[in-house]
Motif scaffolding. Sequence first.
Motif, PDB file in Angstrom:
ATOM      1  N   PRO A  85     103.297 -51.325 -54.614  1.00 49.49           N
ATOM      2  CA  PRO A  85     104.050 -51.665 -55.820  1.00 49.49           C
ATOM      3  C   PRO A  85     105.371 -50.901 -55.927  1.00 49.49           C
ATOM      4  O   PRO A  85     106.143 -51.137 -56.848  1.00 49.49           O
ATOM      5  CB  PRO A  85     103.092 -51.257 -56.955  1.00 49.49           C
ATOM      6  N   TYR A  86     105.637 -50.014 -54.975  1.00 48.72           N
ATOM      7  CA  TYR A  86     106.842 -49.202 -55.060  1.00 48.72           C
ATOM      8  C   TYR A  86     108.131 -49.981 -54.792  1.00 48.72           C
ATOM      9  O   TYR A  86     109.217 -49.438 -54.955  1.00 48.72           O
ATOM     10  CB  TYR A  86     106.753 -48.004 -54.116  1.00 48.72           C
ATOM     11  N   TYR A  87     107.990 -51.248 -54.385  1.00 47.26           N
ATOM     12  CA  TYR A  87     109.217 -52.044 -54.230  1.00 47.26           C
ATOM     13  C   TYR A  87     109.953 -52.129 -55.562  1.00 47.26           C
ATOM     14  O   TYR A  87     111.166 -52.290 -55.612  1.00 47.26           O
ATOM     15  CB  TYR A  87     108.891 -53.445 -53.692  1.00 47.26           C
ATOM     16  N   ALA A  88     109.193 -51.986 -56.672  1.00 45.25           N
ATOM     17  CA  ALA A  88     109.803 -52.019 -58.002  1.00 45.25           C
ATOM     18  C   ALA A  88     110.791 -50.868 -58.176  1.00 45.25           C
ATOM     19  O   ALA A  88     111.791 -51.001 -58.891  1.00 45.25           O
ATOM     20  CB  ALA A  88     108.725 -51.963 -59.078  1.00 45.25           C
ATOM     21  N   GLY A  89     110.533 -49.739 -57.510  1.00 49.06           N
ATOM     22  CA  GLY A  89     111.471 -48.614 -57.567  1.00 49.06           C
ATOM     23  C   GLY A  89     112.818 -48.965 -56.962  1.00 49.06           C
ATOM     24  O   GLY A  89     113.862 -48.527 -57.443  1.00 49.06           O
ATOM     25  N   LEU A  90     112.787 -49.772 -55.903  1.00 43.64           N
ATOM     26  CA  LEU A  90     114.050 -50.229 -55.304  1.00 43.64           C
ATOM     27  C   LEU A  90     114.818 -51.093 -56.285  1.00 43.64           C
ATOM     28  O   LEU A  90     116.046 -50.991 -56.408  1.00 43.64           O
ATOM     29  CB  LEU A  90     113.768 -51.002 -54.014  1.00 43.64           C
ATOM     30  N   ASN A  91     114.090 -51.950 -57.001  1.00 41.75           N
ATOM     31  CA  ASN A  91     114.724 -52.794 -58.022  1.00 41.75           C
ATOM     32  C   ASN A  91     115.344 -51.949 -59.127  1.00 41.75           C
ATOM     33  O   ASN A  91     116.449 -52.239 -59.594  1.00 41.75           O
ATOM     34  CB  ASN A  91     113.702 -53.756 -58.632  1.00 41.75           C
ATOM     35  N   VAL A  92     114.627 -50.918 -59.538  1.00 41.72           N
ATOM     36  CA  VAL A  92     115.131 -50.057 -60.617  1.00 41.72           C
ATOM     37  C   VAL A  92     116.441 -49.396 -60.211  1.00 41.72           C
ATOM     38  O   VAL A  92     117.405 -49.377 -60.978  1.00 41.72           O
ATOM     39  CB  VAL A  92     114.083 -48.990 -61.012  1.00 41.72           C
ATOM     40  N   VAL A  93     116.481 -48.874 -58.987  1.00 41.64           N
ATOM     41  CA  VAL A  93     117.710 -48.219 -58.536  1.00 41.64           C
ATOM     42  C   VAL A  93     118.851 -49.235 -58.444  1.00 41.64           C
ATOM     43  O   VAL A  93     119.980 -48.951 -58.851  1.00 41.64           O
ATOM     44  CB  VAL A  93     117.491 -47.493 -57.186  1.00 41.64           C
ATOM     45  N   LEU A  94     118.556 -50.427 -57.941  1.00 47.37           N
ATOM     46  CA  LEU A  94     119.594 -51.467 -57.862  1.00 47.37           C
ATOM     47  C   LEU A  94     120.141 -51.810 -59.245  1.00 47.37           C
ATOM     48  O   LEU A  94     121.350 -51.864 -59.452  1.00 47.37           O
ATOM     49  CB  LEU A  94     119.038 -52.730 -57.209  1.00 47.37           C
ATOM     50  N   VAL A  95     119.256 -52.034 -60.183  1.00 50.37           N
ATOM     51  CA  VAL A  95     119.696 -52.425 -61.524  1.00 50.37           C
ATOM     52  C   VAL A  95     120.397 -51.271 -62.218  1.00 50.37           C
ATOM     53  O   VAL A  95     121.490 -51.426 -62.759  1.00 50.37           O
ATOM     54  CB  VAL A  95     118.497 -52.912 -62.376  1.00 50.37           C
ATOM     55  N   ALA A  96     119.754 -50.108 -62.193  1.00 53.07           N
ATOM     56  CA  ALA A  96     120.279 -48.978 -62.959  1.00 53.07           C
ATOM     57  C   ALA A  96     121.645 -48.520 -62.469  1.00 53.07           C
ATOM     58  O   ALA A  96     122.524 -48.226 -63.278  1.00 53.07           O
ATOM     59  CB  ALA A  96     119.294 -47.815 -62.903  1.00 53.07           C
ATOM     60  N   PHE A  97     121.832 -48.476 -61.178  1.00 47.20           N
ATOM     61  CA  PHE A  97     123.068 -47.910 -60.667  1.00 47.20           C
ATOM     62  C   PHE A  97     124.123 -48.949 -60.305  1.00 47.20           C
ATOM     63  O   PHE A  97     125.283 -48.779 -60.623  1.00 47.20           O
ATOM     64  CB  PHE A  97     122.777 -46.991 -59.488  1.00 47.20           C
TER      65      PHE A  97
END
Length: 198
Positions: A85-97
């Motif tokens: 489920p850690y692919y969601a962390g990649l999404n968070v970094v993409l969106v946030a930054f």
Amino acid sequence: FKIVFWFAFFGMPAGISLDMQVYPAHVPYFLKLRLLSSVLVTLIFWIYYRPWAARFARSLFILLLMVPQGIITWMIYASEGPLSPYYAGLNVVLVAFCMLLPWTYQETLVFSVITFFLYVIACTAHGGVTFCGVFFNNTYFLFLTATFAVIGSYFTNRLRVREFTTRYELDNSRKQLEENNRKLRELDQAKTRYFANI
């Protein structure tokens, strides 16, 4: 740069709470990876503020964000690969930054493509990847997030350029108006002296 640094410095170790819930057996290993991430971003932060590093500022910015992305993809590889489920962390970094930082859309595109390929490589290296099910779902949403980030960055930059142009023109108009007012005051003073002399 400082804001991104603090998010990366504290955000990665704070994710240990996720590890405790999702992968309790991996907690010691993942904690080391998360702390390594904080050490690496601190090193990049230190380099960023050296006088000789000024010409590499944009590259260091992308590198700073690649550290968490690299660590997250390593954690994906080390856990369940495409099922992680850690692919969601990649999404968070993409969106946030990518959507919040003043990057050009080209820089956002480069960062998004690297992130996407890091994820695919991590899943493939883990083994057992078939282009269906969870892997398809995760790559689809990661690709969608990257696309939104690039498009959002493109339009945000257009708005920034338009705002800068408007401010520049407004500033020039204000300077021109001040100059005209100064000339009018000088003319009025000359007229007053002329009539006073008469």
